[in-house]
Design an enzyme around this catalytic site. Structure first.
Site, short mmCIF file in Angstrom:
data_model
loop_
_atom_site.label_atom_id
_atom_site.label_comp_id
_atom_site.label_asym_id
_atom_site.label_seq_id
_atom_site.Cartn_x
_atom_site.Cartn_y
_atom_site.Cartn_z
N LYS A 354 0.84 -1.20 0.00
CA LYS A 354 0.00 0.00 0.00
C LYS A 354 0.87 1.24 0.00
O LYS A 354 1.72 1.43 0.86
CB LYS A 354 -0.92 0.00 1.22
CG LYS A 354 -1.72 1.28 1.33
CD LYS A 354 -2.76 1.23 2.42
CE LYS A 354 -3.94 0.41 1.99
NZ LYS A 354 -5.05 0.48 2.94
N ASP A 451 -13.66 2.22 10.26
CA ASP A 451 -13.91 2.26 8.83
C ASP A 451 -14.32 0.88 8.31
O ASP A 451 -13.85 0.44 7.28
CB ASP A 451 -12.63 2.74 8.14
CG ASP A 451 -12.93 3.37 6.80
OD1 ASP A 451 -14.13 3.57 6.50
OD2 ASP A 451 -11.98 3.66 6.05
#
Ligand SMILES: *[C@@H]1O[C@H](CO)[C@@H](O)[C@H](O)[C@H]1NC(C)=O
Ligand SMILES: *[C@@H]1O[C@H](CO)[C@@H](O)[C@H](O)[C@H]1NC(C)=O
Ligand SMILES: *[C@@H]1O[C@H](CO)[C@@H](O)[C@H](O)[C@H]1NC(C)=O
Ligand SMILES: *[C@@H]1O[C@H](CO)[C@@H](O)[C@H](O)[C@H]1NC(C)=O
Ligand SMILES: *[C@@H]1O[C@H](CO)[C@@H](O)[C@H](O)[C@H]1NC(C)=O
Length: 649
Positions: A354, A451
């Site tokens: 990422k 989230d």
């Protein structure tokens, strides 16, 4: 390694950082700095009704900001009705507009429960009132905000240039739909200006507002920054460029001088880059090996040691090679904090890399500590973090790779949805619940995910769920833009108390988990408006629940009469999780337990507290005495807690 070499490396790195800094500034910016926040001093007539209308207004404004970048809405009737307006400034990209509005959404509730509030950020504007104000161009709250300290060293010249650019952007905005940017310069004095009228304002009123702003902003001269904040428009000038270049190039064309200014800036930047490339090349050739190790030197030896001695350490260059220089063909998806690429390490291991959006040097120490912490969190339903790289020009995270992408690729896709039969769906729901329960209660550092959503649940080759992106929010929340990203990315899943007050507990995750579960069952996105127009996902499910027709909502791709009871049981648990009042939602550990207790047993917990968006109180609540059943009207409790939390600020 000799000291001249060391300092040469240090210079290169510093130059690199400067370039990164420069490039960073030209990338778009949602401009979420607060230019002005005005709350009324009058309390609303009824806290409860007002709260509901307020939330709906914010929801409507959010979708209008997403769709058009501006809009007005009115919700409710009588003295508790709420009128809202949002306007993103037109140089903002649609993503930046979302980010900017997310910031408004998190700040404007500070005015609640008073009847009105308006907030000027430097990239967008938001306002709510209990009366209509959509035809207001000017009012008594209008003000100018001038830079307090710095003044131009040449006031006469400055005043002259300022006057020119202000009158030009004002006229240009009146001509071209309410928005313009421009610049003017003369003998070492340059001024940049932006004018924006609310697009929902009548054109004549807009022009009046701009003229008014143009004359009143002159009172800021010779201060180097000035803003005029009006009921119907916004104007700003500065001695530096502050708008997003991309969009505004067209407007800048009209002014010959500033056009050539851009050419100068661009060629200067180009030349600078060329020099940098040459310097890097020389230094690299000079001493190949030391470049990678020297950056930590600059950051302090303690951290440098921690990173290099840790088995979490990956070399930037290795990861770059593993992902074929972050080639688009290796892109797996877009996570909350950056883009994810597939990579193959030299030893053949497949990993997911990422690239973090956030990329500041100061952040690295904190980032590394965080990674170290998260690494200690291990569970079969959590994505393993393998390590990170902090030695290159950007921060990277390395995760285990899973073949099957994320859950949203399956449940919302007509063809792929068939791959998930009820058994698989049930296992996914159980797995996510267990993973979250572990994060909340069993891991050493207790983590609120913040989230939870379908795209943050990855599936391995056997369709076992793995929650990703946990933990990062903890440190990233310190950084404002990322808090907004988190909020912007997850609206449909967010618990009401989190949206309104930013009040975050593990029960916010429970709420999101409930929404996710309902998505898995129905195959519909919680954020999209359902088949019956105007009704939200949750209130739709709630009304079917009340009439005993939930089975109509179940995704036909897997529905089977035989498992109906099981499905209804899961829906029941999900509704417990999405109750408006956080105190009535079960803990994740309780959810795991409830899910395991098969089917509908006698005395099953009933959701007693309707979803926030549907406030009809439910009749005939059970007599059972447990934490999930003590509801006496959601609204009551929410407005009470809101008052205390606001008082506590
Ligand atoms: C809301 O109104 C009350 C009562 O007038 C006042 O004391 C309070 O400061 C106001 N709140 C805000 C955020 O301005
Ligand atoms: C705002 O949302 C409500 C539902 O909460 C809906 O009834 C109304 O039509 C929406 N208004 C606009 C302008 O979108
Ligand atoms: C707005 O609220 C105030 C005080 O709560 C009330 O007196 C007034 O009538 C309301 N305005 C409208 C237009 O309903
Ligand atoms: C401002 O507008 C005038 C007239 O349109 C034009 O002559 C002048 O060049 C403009 N100045 C700038 C700095 O754009
Ligand atoms: C920025 O430029 C790119 C290509 O040059 C274009 O596709 C994009 O729409 C522009 N963005 C905005 C906000 O205008």
């Amino acid at each position: 390694m000799g000291s001249p070499q060391r300092s040469a490396t240090a210079t290169t790195v510093l130059v690199l950082l400067m370039v990164l800094g420069l490039v960073g500034k030209t990338i778009s910016d949602p401009r979420t700095s607060i230019a002005g926040l005005f709350c009324s001093k009058t309390l609303a007539v009824s806290g409860n009704d007002f709260a509901h209308n307020f939330i709906r207004t914010m929801g409507n404004l959010s979708s209008m900001a997403d769709d058009h970048g501006h809009g007005t809405t009115e919700v409710g009737e009588g003295p508790n009705s709420v009128y809202g307006l949002v306007q993103c400034f037109k140089d903002l990209s649609s993503i930046d507009c979302r980010l900017c509005f997310a910031e408004i959404r998190s700040i404007l509730p500070k005015c609640y429960p008073n009847i009105s509030g308006r907030i000027f950020l430097d990239g967008c504007f938001g306002r709510y009132e209990n009366h209509s104000f959509f035809d207001q161009a000017m009012d008594s709250k209008d003000s100018n905000v001038c830079s307090s300290g710095r003044k131009s060293s040449n006031p006469d010249k400055f005043n002259q240039v300022l006057k020119m650019v202000i009158s030009n952007v004002s006229l240009e905005a009146q001509r071209s739909g309410g928005f313009a940017v421009g610049s003017a310069s003369s003998s070492q004095v340059s001024v940049f200006a932006l004018a924006q009228c609310w697009q929902d304002l009548d054109k004549r009123l807009c022009n009046a507002c701009l003229q008014n702003a143009a004359s009143s902003i002159m009172s800021c001269s010779p201060g180097v920054e000035g803003r005029s904040l009006k009921a119907g428009c916004y104007m700003r000038y500065s001695t530096r460029v502050f708008w997003n270049l991309n969009q505004s190039t067209a407007a800048v064309h009209s002014s010959g001088k500033s056009y050539s200014l851009w050419i100068i800036i661009c060629s200067a930047l180009g030349g600078f880059l060329l020099i940098v490339v040459v310097v890097i090349w020389i230094v690299k050739a000079y001493m190949r090996r030391t470049y990678c190790d020297s950056l930590p030197d600059l950051l302090g030896s303690g951290l440098s040691e921690a990173i290099s001695q840790s088995n979490l350490n990956f070399k930037y260059n290795d990861l770059k090679r593993a992902t074929k220089r972050f080639d688009a063909s290796n892109k797996l998806g877009q996570g909350s904090y950056g883009t994810v690429y597939k990579g193959i390490l030299p030893d053949g291991r497949e990993v997911a890399v990422k690239r973090l959006v956030l990329n500041t040097r100061q952040w690295i120490a904190q980032f590394f500590n965080e990674v170290d912490l998260i690494n200690q969190v291990r569970h079969k339903n959590l994505v393993r973090l393998l390590g990170c790289s902090a030695d290159g020009p950007e921060s990277l995270l390395v995760y285990e790779y899973y073949a099957n992408k994320s859950l949203d690729f399956f449940i919302f896709d007509v063809n792929k949805a068939k791959l998930l039969d009820w058994q698989r769906r049930l296992e996914i729901i159980h797995g996510v619940a267990e993973g979250l329960s572990y994060l909340h209660e069993e891991s050493e550092i207790r983590i609120i995910h913040r989230d939870i959503k379908a795209s943050n649940v990855l599936l391995d080759d056997k369709f076992k769920p793995k929650i990703t992106d946990f933990g990062l929010a903890r440190s990233i929340a310190e950084d404002q833009t990322h808090l907004s990203t988190g909020i912007a990315g997850t609206l449909g899943y967010m618990a009401p108390e989190y949206i309104v007050h930013g009040h975050l507990t593990d029960k916010a995750d429970v709420y999101s988990f409930g929404m996710l579960t309902l998505e898995i069952v129905t195959g519909q996105r919680c954020s999209s408006v359902g088949t019956q127009p105007g009704q939200f996902f949750l209130s739709k499910i709630w009304s079917h629940y009340k009439t005993g027709t939930v089975d109509q909502l179940i995704d036909r791709n897997y529905y089977d009469e035989e498992v109906k009871d099981e499905i209804l049981h899961v829906v029941n648990v999900a509704l417990l999780c999405t109750q408006a009042t956080s105190g009535y939602r079960p803990s994740m550990a309780k959810v795991v337990e409830l899910l395991r207790s098969s089917k509908t047993e006698e005395g099953l917990y009933q959701p007693s507290d309707p979803p926030f968006l549907d406030v009809v109180p439910m009749e005939g609540r059970g007599e059972l005495n447990n934490s999930c059943l003590l509801a006496t009207g959601a609204t009551q409790n929410i407005s009470e807690s809101s008052e205390s939390s606001i008082a506590g600020r």
